[in-house]
Design an enzyme around this catalytic site. Structure first.
Site, PDB file in Angstrom:
ATOM      1  N   GLU A   1      38.324  36.577  39.944  1.00 54.85           N
ATOM      2  CA  GLU A   1      38.641  37.834  40.644  1.00 54.85           C
ATOM      3  C   GLU A   1      37.375  38.535  41.091  1.00 54.85           C
ATOM      4  OE1 GLU A   1      41.420  40.501  38.734  1.00 54.85           O
ATOM      5  OE2 GLU A   1      42.617  38.825  37.977  1.00 54.85           O
TER       6      GLU A   1
ATOM      7  N   GLU B   1      43.202  37.797  31.348  1.00 59.07           N
ATOM      8  CA  GLU B   1      42.234  38.749  30.767  1.00 59.07           C
ATOM      9  C   GLU B   1      42.575  39.136  29.334  1.00 59.07           C
ATOM     10  OE1 GLU B   1      41.809  42.109  33.411  1.00 59.07           O
ATOM     11  OE2 GLU B   1      40.304  41.045  34.555  1.00 59.07           O
TER      12      GLU B   1
HETATM   13  C1  GAL Z   1      42.321  42.668  36.761  1.00 60.92           C
HETATM   14  C2  GAL Z   1      43.643  41.958  36.577  1.00 60.92           C
HETATM   15  C3  GAL Z   1      44.375  41.827  37.910  1.00 60.92           C
HETATM   16  C4  GAL Z   1      44.379  43.147  38.628  1.00 60.92           C
HETATM   17  C5  GAL Z   1      42.963  43.638  38.797  1.00 60.92           C
HETATM   18  C6  GAL Z   1      42.825  44.956  39.496  1.00 60.92           C
HETATM   19  O1  GAL Z   1      41.848  43.149  35.564  1.00 60.92           O
HETATM   20  O2  GAL Z   1      43.438  40.687  36.038  1.00 60.92           O
HETATM   21  O3  GAL Z   1      45.675  41.371  37.683  1.00 60.92           O
HETATM   22  O4  GAL Z   1      45.130  44.039  37.898  1.00 60.92           O
HETATM   23  O5  GAL Z   1      42.389  43.813  37.556  1.00 60.92           O
HETATM   24  O6  GAL Z   1      43.338  44.900  40.755  1.00 60.92           O
END
Ligand code: GAL
Length: 851
Positions: A253, A184
């Site tokens: 994600e 990110e």
């Molecule tokens: C994203 C990040 C992950 C985790 C997630 C929240 O922004 O890439 O590593 O932190 O948020 O659980």
């Protein structure tokens, strides 16, 4: 030889084929539509399971449960600070046995996405970057900084080489189909100025130069250079488009829940909304989707990020912290995956046609050259159901839902209609059982041993200086604890000594938490809130004439794990004053302070077998209660049964816990605000945000702490607790986590997977609707608490009959289910009285006990 039906052989054959496919080098490429593995397009459902957040003994089960849930790929970050605890000293043992983890995934016939980072965020301490790197002079993280780039490249290369050695890349016949660099970074790149862009481009080139033979991805990296694929992270990614027309649409994600901080209520993301987001993504031509997290697990020891990330990283994920499927979430997503997979051929081999069916209703239709047709029909109205007409057939679409039609005709799945079972999970308390016979009583009475830390500098001071140091720069995170101590002379003529008025201690801190001792007595406890670590307080204290000792125990609760320049965020005291003197307020901030890093018990490792005898423990069967700075040690029996174990710390204050030398982690049953936003029932309709559906306002954020079964010996387990502020150790218990009941609630008009019937176009699939119940391994349905075919209402655990009720419902369900580990009850005329309330859509609700 016994003849096996063909249907049984097919899965066997296909897994053999799969195995041979991944043990030979595979060619992994992509185009704008999908990944292409050996010439075949892939639609992949992936699941994040972070190996150090469980124990190796749990890995095969977790991977298997994911596979049963319809998952094709396991995804994990690589945890740099776990693997390289000091420069050049590597650790790949136990929970950090990455090679073993990848092998387990490979043996399950699944693929793997390796997100090397090595900055990972992940609510993991310091975002995964070793703390020592911050102290290599001249280092600035995640920008065009030579030191950072050197160490980052070094570690990335180390991991890549390790994977190559094991032939783990698909290009070598292994399971790894994608690898990620950075994490990110696009969201912060501009904040790093010039160095930002340079660093991002360097990271991409450095990754590409590793020659891993499979594509690299960068998530939320809007300028990822070719051929690196930029991917999406969010609760919804249907509107995402990659940064070049040659790149496929991947979702790294999808958050099926959310993490917690000590002091906030429990977030829940409803399964209907997760399914909606996934279906929308595939409707809009996505081809790889990953759940972050599918199993969140546990932040053992001091691995959690911060400040304040809880030891539990349950995440409300489809597999819970303890490894049990969370139903109906897990089951609903499994049904979803099956529905999507039925569309794979048409989806991946054609361009969609989008049809507007209403203001917020649309169909995306995929028809390939063979004539295979699949359609997704969505209703993004977050309030109202709608009836739409598609290809001359009308379809009822619940609000905020997607219907999946693998033949463009029959709905096999609607994201808002949950047909899978609900499981009710209980924590069954079990008092600590003594292992050792008490010498005095000749009985098995719990024999506690107690060691009390000194409030203030123990042993030799580490250093003395005027004013404050930064907490993290001083401990370098070798411990949570740092003592700031000073003394204060009080003139016998001070008014407060006579009048009985009280002076006040005024403290300001960058965080994260603090216990204030005056003359060795605990006078105040304070901490930041949410993710804001700073705090200030004023508390009445008593001082005596002459010398007074002020000892402030400052604590970190997980280091910052994300945000631009996060490594510079400090902690510790910024101001200490005492008011109420004849001359007003005394500022102690700039006077001489004496420092001590960590606790004596930590220093001597008294929680480990080798350090245990280095202090004089006092034996007692009545351990002190509400006593700060106290170590407790007790030898206990292993809890009965084979269910996962949580340590119930509801009556303790705050501290650390170990079993047999293994680090359970920080405990802190800190209550969340009573006035927070909590819901009784969660409305899945409409955009999800972490605050939307919280429960447990006014309750401890984390009451139970996972102690993996594999950490127990057959008998005589040593439990060690360090309590900072005071608790009641006699109330500590183990709890067995058990799925005690399973429920199903399914309506006659539920979409059915009976594909033979819809493929032949013969049967009315209404008749095939069925409720399925499945008990956990080695348990059976021992009783049916509730069954009603008709118009039952309520939720699992509290169903009630409606006006319409088939009186034979219970005997019917008992006939099909009693003493079985699994059963299916069809809502057919043979089974239920269909003459009952014929004009209503009837439902079957069942609640059964597994034992
Ligand atoms: C994203 C990040 C992950 C985790 C997630 C929240 O922004 O890439 O590593 O932190 O948020 O659980």
């Amino acid at each position: 030889m016994e003849e096996k039906p063909l249907s049984l052989l097919i899965p066997l054959l296909s897994s053999l084929l799969f195995f041979s496919a991944i043990s030979q080098a595979a060619n992994v490429t992509y185009d704008r539509r999908s990944l292409i593995i050996d010439g075949r397009r892939k639609l992949l459902i992936s699941a994040s399971i972070h190996y150090p957040r469980s124990v190796p003994e749990m890995w095969p089960g977790l991977v298997q449960t994911a596979k049963e849930g319809g998952i094709d790929v396991i995804e994990s970050y690589v945890f740099w600070n776990g693997h390289e605890p000091s420069p050049g000293k590597y650790h790949f043992g136990d929970r950090y046995d990455l090679v073993k983890f990848v092998k387990i995934v490979q043996q399950a016939g699944m693929y793997l996405i390796l997100r090397i980072g090595p900055f990972v965020a992940a609510e993991w301490n310091f975002g995964g970057v070793p703390v020592w790197l911050h102290y290599v002079p001249g280092t600035v993280f995640r920008t065009n900084n030579e030191h950072f780039k050197y160490y980052m490249q070094n570690f990335t290369t180390y991991i890549v080489d390790l994977m190559k050695q094991e032939k783990f890349f698909a290009s070598q016949g292994g399971p790894i189909i994608l690898a990620q660099i950075e994490n990110e970074y696009g969201d912060s790149e501009s904040i790093y100025g010039d160095g930002g862009k340079k660093y991002a481009m360097w990271a991409a080139q450095m990754a590409l130069s590793q020659n891993i033979g499979v594509p690299w991805i960068m998530c939320q990296q809007y300028d990822a250079p070719d051929p690196v694929i930029n991917t999406c992270n969010s609760f919804y990614c249907d509107h995402f488009t990659p940064n070049s027309p040659n790149k496929p649409k991947f979702w790294t994600e999808n958050w099926p829940g959310w993490f917690q901080t000590f002091g906030t209520a429990n977030p829940h993301r409803p399964p209907q909304d997760i399914a909606f987001s996934v279906a929308r993504f595939f409707q809009k031509s996505g081809s790889v989707q990953n759940y972050y997290m599918y199993h969140g697990g546990t932040n053992f020891g001091r691995t959690s990020g911060g400040p304040f990330i809880t030891t539990s990283y349950d995440y409300d994920a489809p597999i819970d912290e303890y490894g049990l499927p969370r139903n109906p979430k897990w089951g609903h997503l499994k049904d979803l995956h099956r529905a999507i997979k039925l569309c794979e051929q048409a989806l991946l081999n054609s361009e969609p046609t989008s049809l507007k069916l209403g203001l917020l209703q649309e169909a995306d239709v995929y028809t390939d050259s063979s004539g295979a047709c699949a359609a997704f029909i969505s209703n993004t109205d977050d309030k109202y159901d709608h009836v739409v007409v598609f290809r001359n057939v009308s379809y009822n679409l619940p609000a905020w839902s997607v219907s999946i039609l693998p033949d463009c005709k029959n709905v096999v799945f609607n994201t808002a209609k949950v047909g899978s079972q609900t499981s009710m999970v209980e924590m069954i308390p079990e008092n600590l059982q003594a292992s050792v016979i008490s010498p005095d009583e000749g009985l098995k009475v719990l024999q506690w041993e107690v060691f009390v830390e000194k409030a203030g500098v123990w042993g030799e001071a580490d250093f003395v200086q005027n004013g404050f140091v930064d907490h993290i720069n001083t401990t370098k995170d070798t411990t949570d604890y740092l003592w700031y101590t000073t003394s204060l002379d009080v003139d016998e003529n001070e008014g407060f000594l006579k009048k009985g008025s009280q002076p006040f201690l005024l403290v300001e801190s960058k965080g994260h938490a603090l216990h204030a001792f005056v003359n060795r007595e605990l006078k105040a406890t304070a901490s930041g809130n949410g993710t804001n670590s700073t705090f200030k307080f004023q508390k009445p204290i008593s001082l005596k004439g002459g010398k007074n000792e002020i000892a402030l125990l400052s604590m970190t609760v997980g280091l910052q794990n994300a945000g631009p320049f996060y490594e510079w965020v400090g902690a510790g005291l910024t101001s200490v004053k005492i008011s109420g003197f004849n001359n007003g307020t005394k500022d102690l901030s700039t006077q001489t302070w004496t420092y001590k890093i960590g606790l004596q018990g930590e220093h001597l490792s008294i929680y480990k077998p080798e350090g245990m005898n280095k202090v004089n423990w006092v034996s007692t069967s009545e351990p002190p209660k509400n006593q700060p700075l106290t170590w407790y040690k007790v030898v206990v029996e292993t809890p009965s049964g084979n269910e996962p174990i949580g340590l119930d710390m509801i009556d303790m204050g705050k501290g650390l816990a170990w079993l047999n030398g293994e680090e359970i982690g920080r405990y802190w049953p800190r209550k969340s605000s009573r006035h927070g936003k909590c819901v009784q029932e969660c409305n899945y309709r409409g955009k999800f945000m972490p605050d939307k559906c919280r429960t447990g306002c006014g309750k401890p954020t984390q009451r139970w702490y996972h102690v993996p079964r594999s950490w127990f010996k057959s008998s005589k387990n040593t439990l060690v607790i360090f309590e900072e502020k005071g608790g009641d150790p006699t109330k500590i218990k183990f709890s067995r986590r058990k799925t005690s009941k399973v429920c199903a609630l399914i309506s006659e008009d539920h979409p059915s997977f009976e594909i033979e019937s819809w493929q032949n176009g013969t049967e009315n699939n209404k008749n095939k609707v069925a409720a399925h119940l499945k008990c956990p391994e080695s348990t059976r349905i021992s009783s049916v608490n509730f069954a009603s075919f008709g118009t039952p209402t309520g939720t699992c655990g509290s169903y009630v009959k409606g006006d319409c009720h088939d009186p034979d419902s219970t005997s019917m369900v008992e006939r099909d289910c009693l003493n079985k580990s699994e059963c299916t009850i069809e809502l057919t005329e043979q089974n239920f009285n269909k003459d009952l309330c014929p004009s209503t859509t009837r439902k079957l609700a069942v609640e059964a006990v597994c034992s």
